[in-house]
Design a protein around this motif. Structure first.
Motif, PDB file in Angstrom:
ATOM      1  N   GLY A  70     -86.874 -80.581  -2.640  1.00 33.69           N
ATOM      2  CA  GLY A  70     -85.248 -80.088  -2.623  1.00 33.69           C
ATOM      3  C   GLY A  70     -85.175 -79.015  -1.954  1.00 33.69           C
ATOM      4  O   GLY A  70     -83.960 -78.298  -1.698  1.00 33.69           O
ATOM      5  N   GLN A  71     -86.265 -78.469  -1.316  1.00 34.18           N
ATOM      6  CA  GLN A  71     -86.146 -77.155  -0.442  1.00 34.18           C
ATOM      7  C   GLN A  71     -86.635 -77.432   1.125  1.00 34.18           C
ATOM      8  O   GLN A  71     -87.296 -78.371   1.137  1.00 34.18           O
ATOM      9  N   ALA A  72     -86.154 -76.667   1.848  1.00 32.81           N
ATOM     10  CA  ALA A  72     -86.604 -76.363   3.127  1.00 32.81           C
ATOM     11  C   ALA A  72     -88.122 -75.900   3.357  1.00 32.81           C
ATOM     12  O   ALA A  72     -88.619 -75.277   2.347  1.00 32.81           O
ATOM     13  N   PRO A  73     -88.689 -76.517   4.460  1.00 32.55           N
ATOM     14  CA  PRO A  73     -90.093 -75.687   4.642  1.00 32.55           C
ATOM     15  C   PRO A  73     -90.066 -74.359   4.666  1.00 32.55           C
ATOM     16  O   PRO A  73     -89.182 -73.667   5.196  1.00 32.55           O
ATOM     17  N   PHE A 110     -91.688 -72.310  13.531  1.00 29.10           N
ATOM     18  CA  PHE A 110     -90.431 -71.985  12.899  1.00 29.10           C
ATOM     19  C   PHE A 110     -90.462 -70.930  12.008  1.00 29.10           C
ATOM     20  O   PHE A 110     -90.887 -71.244  10.761  1.00 29.10           O
ATOM     21  N   ASP A 111     -89.822 -69.824  11.996  1.00 33.78           N
ATOM     22  CA  ASP A 111     -89.825 -69.107  10.882  1.00 33.78           C
ATOM     23  C   ASP A 111     -88.727 -68.999  10.092  1.00 33.78           C
ATOM     24  O   ASP A 111     -89.204 -68.392   8.772  1.00 33.78           O
ATOM     25  N   TYR A 120     -96.932 -75.428   7.110  1.00 34.94           N
ATOM     26  CA  TYR A 120     -95.592 -74.998   6.110  1.00 34.94           C
ATOM     27  C   TYR A 120     -95.781 -75.580   4.766  1.00 34.94           C
ATOM     28  O   TYR A 120     -96.585 -76.761   4.917  1.00 34.94           O
ATOM     29  N   TRP A 134     -85.433 -71.346   8.192  1.00 34.84           N
ATOM     30  CA  TRP A 134     -84.966 -72.808   8.372  1.00 34.84           C
ATOM     31  C   TRP A 134     -83.939 -72.890   7.538  1.00 34.84           C
ATOM     32  O   TRP A 134     -83.614 -71.963   6.704  1.00 34.84           O
ATOM     33  N   GLY A 135     -82.775 -73.714   7.783  1.00 35.97           N
ATOM     34  CA  GLY A 135     -81.565 -73.700   6.688  1.00 35.97           C
ATOM     35  C   GLY A 135     -82.160 -74.656   5.852  1.00 35.97           C
ATOM     36  O   GLY A 135     -83.112 -75.093   5.671  1.00 35.97           O
ATOM     37  N   HIS A 136     -81.176 -74.842   4.689  1.00 33.70           N
ATOM     38  CA  HIS A 136     -81.288 -75.676   3.641  1.00 33.70           C
ATOM     39  C   HIS A 136     -81.496 -77.125   3.835  1.00 33.70           C
ATOM     40  O   HIS A 136     -81.829 -77.996   2.967  1.00 33.70           O
ATOM     41  N   GLN A 156     -98.176 -78.373  11.997  1.00 31.50           N
ATOM     42  CA  GLN A 156     -97.155 -78.576  13.350  1.00 31.50           C
ATOM     43  C   GLN A 156     -97.918 -78.069  14.361  1.00 31.50           C
ATOM     44  O   GLN A 156     -98.611 -76.851  14.375  1.00 31.50           O
ATOM     45  N   LEU A 166     -92.696 -71.399   6.231  1.00 27.11           N
ATOM     46  CA  LEU A 166     -93.913 -70.999   7.061  1.00 27.11           C
ATOM     47  C   LEU A 166     -95.073 -70.342   6.392  1.00 27.11           C
ATOM     48  O   LEU A 166     -94.527 -69.409   5.632  1.00 27.11           O
ATOM     49  N   TYR A 214     -82.385 -80.234   9.372  1.00 27.59           N
ATOM     50  CA  TYR A 214     -82.580 -78.933   9.158  1.00 27.59           C
ATOM     51  C   TYR A 214     -82.339 -78.321  10.618  1.00 27.59           C
ATOM     52  O   TYR A 214     -82.667 -78.649  11.650  1.00 27.59           O
TER      53      TYR A 214
END
Lengths: 121, 109
Positions: free
Chosen positions: B42-45, A108-109, B37, A111-113, B90, B47, A95
């Motif tokens: 299948g997804q990004a974290p 980290f506010d 987070y 993120w990419g996929h 984190q 915040l 990511y």
């Protein structure tokens, strides 16, 4: 709308190289630190590398030092991760993530996929 | 190197229940530098919490964070169906620059 989009992942043999790209849009790219964070499927997150807004300050985790290189092109609003001497343990979803700017609290506010990198013979 | 240990690894509960997730650091952490987070399959974290207790934009107020020193918690007041996910803590600072816990999975009973 803030967007980060990774590309360049895929299957590579041990010892090989790969270059990931992170294309950013929707914010003033040149003001933000961008980071690469990886995740072995089903496991936790692991920070890999960081580059500050100017590209002057760069940091890596120990396990990738000397093998990975992070860089950025503010004119193209993109960050790159050049990975070489790849090992099986580098297999993960990678990511790119924007470090927030306002507080300095180091989170980290956006993120990419994510993009999958598989190192296998 | 500061290590973050999250517990439990998996929690099984029903919607409507209250839950507290733990993140313990091997050394004291500045409370400004602790974040949480949420990650769905299948997804990004995404915040949720920064600075130990500040909610990110758009995060429902059923999510709250607290703690200091080496012990930090994320509480969900009444779990909704969309809250079943993996939660990561984190920290920032030291070496490596950023460290994550191994995650706690919240699953529906």
């Amino acid at each position: 709308e803030v967007q980060l989009e990774e590309s360049g992942g895929g299957l590579v043999k041990p010892g090989g190289s790969l270059r990931l790209s992170c294309a950013a849009s929707g914010f003033t790219f040149s003001r933000y630190s961008i980071n690469w964070i990886r995740q072995v499927p089903g496991k936790g997150l692991e920070w890999v590398a960081s580059i500050d807004s100017s590209g002057r300050y760069i940091y890596y985790r120990d396990s990738v030092k000397g093998r990975f290189t992070i860089s950025r092109d503010n004119a193209k609003t993109s960050v790159y991760l050049q990975m070489s001497s790849l090992r099986a343990e580098d297999t993960a979803v990678y990511y790119c993530a924007r470090r927030e700017l306002d507080t300095g609290y180091g989170y980290f506010d956006y993120w990419g996929h994510g993009i999958l990198v598989t190192v296998s013979s | 190197e500061i290590v973050l240990t999250q517990s439990p690894g998996t929690l099984s509960l029903s919607p409507g229940e209250r839950v507290t997730l733990s993140c313990r650091a091997s050394q004291s952490v500045d409370s400004n530098y602790l974040a949480w987070y949420q990650q769905k399959p299948g997804q990004a974290p995404r915040l949720l919490i920064y600075g130990t207790s500040s909610r990110a934009s758009g995060v429902p107020d059923r999510f709250s964070g607290s703690g200091s020193g080496t012990d930090f918690t994320l509480t969900i007041g009444r779990v909704e169906p969309e809250d079943f996910a993996v939660y990561h803590c984190q920290r920032y600072g030291g070496s490596p620059m950023y460290t994550f816990g191994q995650g706690t999975k919240l699953e529906m009973k």
